[in-house]
Scaffold this active site. Sequence first.
Site, PDB file in Angstrom:
ATOM      1  N   HIS A 109       0.814  -1.219   0.000  1.00 47.01           N
ATOM      2  CA  HIS A 109       0.000   0.000   0.000  1.00 47.01           C
ATOM      3  C   HIS A 109       0.847   1.270   0.000  1.00 47.01           C
ATOM      4  O   HIS A 109       0.351   2.345  -0.314  1.00 47.01           O
ATOM      5  CB  HIS A 109      -0.992  -0.008   1.176  1.00 47.01           C
ATOM      6  CG  HIS A 109      -0.395   0.291   2.513  1.00 47.01           C
ATOM      7  ND1 HIS A 109      -0.088  -0.691   3.434  1.00 47.01           N
ATOM      8  CD2 HIS A 109      -0.050   1.452   3.109  1.00 47.01           C
ATOM      9  CE1 HIS A 109       0.398  -0.140   4.525  1.00 47.01           C
ATOM     10  NE2 HIS A 109       0.447   1.169   4.355  1.00 47.01           N
ATOM     11  N   ASP A 139       0.013  -7.604   1.469  1.00 48.02           N
ATOM     12  CA  ASP A 139       0.547  -6.240   1.599  1.00 48.02           C
ATOM     13  C   ASP A 139       2.076  -6.196   1.648  1.00 48.02           C
ATOM     14  O   ASP A 139       2.654  -5.438   2.415  1.00 48.02           O
ATOM     15  CB  ASP A 139      -0.038  -5.532   2.824  1.00 48.02           C
ATOM     16  CG  ASP A 139       0.037  -4.001   2.693  1.00 48.02           C
ATOM     17  OD1 ASP A 139       0.272  -3.516   1.566  1.00 48.02           O
ATOM     18  OD2 ASP A 139      -0.119  -3.311   3.706  1.00 48.02           O
ATOM     19  N   SER A 213       4.647   2.410   8.013  1.00 51.28           N
ATOM     20  CA  SER A 213       4.333   1.278   7.141  1.00 51.28           C
ATOM     21  C   SER A 213       5.541   0.885   6.310  1.00 51.28           C
ATOM     22  O   SER A 213       6.155   1.719   5.653  1.00 51.28           O
ATOM     23  CB  SER A 213       3.169   1.627   6.212  1.00 51.28           C
ATOM     24  OG  SER A 213       1.983   1.803   6.933  1.00 51.28           O
ATOM     25  N   GLY A 272     -13.110 -25.196   6.048  1.00 49.28           N
ATOM     26  CA  GLY A 272     -13.126 -25.422   7.484  1.00 49.28           C
ATOM     27  C   GLY A 272     -13.515 -24.212   8.283  1.00 49.28           C
ATOM     28  O   GLY A 272     -14.033 -23.225   7.740  1.00 49.28           O
TER      29      GLY A 272
END
Length: 450
Positions: A109, A139, A213, A272
């Site tokens: 991002h 990401d 980030s 599941g």
Amino acid sequence: MNKKLSLVGAAVAASLMLTAAAPAEARIPFFSNQQEMPTLAPMLEQATPAVVHISVEGSREVRQRLPEAFRYFFGQRGPNEYREERPFKGLGSGVVIDASKGYIVTNNHVIQDANDIEVRLKDGRTFKAKKLGADPESDIALLQIEAKNLVQIPLANSDKIRVGDFAIAIGNPFGLEQTVTSGIISALGRGGLGIEGLEDFIQTDAAINSGNSGGALVNLRGELIGINTAILGPNGGNIGIGFAIPANMMKNLVDQIVEHGEIRRGSLGIRGQDVNSELTEAMNLKVSRGAFVNEVLPDSAAAAAGLKSGDVIVSMNGNKISSFIELRAKVATLGAGREATLGILRDGSERTVTVTLRQSSSAQVAANQIHPMLDGAELSNNDGGGVKIETVASNSAAAQIGLLPDDVIVGVNRQRIANLAELRTVLEKRSGVAAINIQRGNTNLYVLIR
């Protein structure tokens, strides 16, 4: 009792009087001059040069609602919105993981839709970065710069970290370069947050804010344990809940990008759910956490390995599995063709099975990661060699140069290519026009791109 309290009070009072009367230079320091104070500085001096500042520029498509006054001219069935390209700038962090090759890991991002990516090192040098590949689902993105004297950060085995271990976050929050914060590992295997498609986060209370980030989460040895990626808090501010992508998960994805030029998503072939108290009681299970197998899909990796519905997967490669979401993330990012040892609980008995993961049908890559003139196409490695065109968006660059779904790119400038990695390499090294050799059914043709 009163006599004892009086004696204690007198002692405290005397101590305070002596402290007040003693000159500042005569006070005894907490640490003597010969005793070295505890500090993280030596470790950080080694680790921080491997964390870089990333700035990006690009343009994104923005959808705007069309005012009612304008819709009048289009009639009642006119569009209610319009789209336009708007420029943007952004900041983030990255981590050098291979100094010799100039590999830098960051979040997808941070660099998504960027046309220009600039990396600034701690020593002030700046470089233009090339995007080698990315995985929006987890990401992670891999960049490369051409630079000498880079410093890389060593990788820890993130499967071995524990809740309570110390953690240090290094990055560029709010553009403030080389900011360091500390805390502990608060939780492991966090998923189901809706932040990313594949979630197996490390949670930490080390302060992480906007701009962190893509930065590093390291242990006290200065080894990389995670890539900082998200925060949970009002208005994007830190409240002591931050998330990082585990280093092992990142490395699996980077290895796939380097080797194949794409992410080859691993697939187990089961359906599941999480093990919970109701399921534990209904099935008389001996565990309260894990991934319960509802169904094993035919002709899948799980079926070949002998997994059965009703099994509970409690570990993968020796590491505990707490939920189905955690299992899904670990399988998908480990990659197709890799072996995994699963610890399962069946009929009250524990056993292990070894499974060879198969490739997920969703393992595709956006063609604009390879070349701008291929924008609008989704590519995948073709089973018989070459690169298959999975889809082509209408009115896209790929459609305008004549690409069609099910076309197979078999060569560039008369050079055969076997997969996406080779296609990327050949196009990056070309100069001028590139002639793309297409296999369309029984027909061979060429498409020219600049």
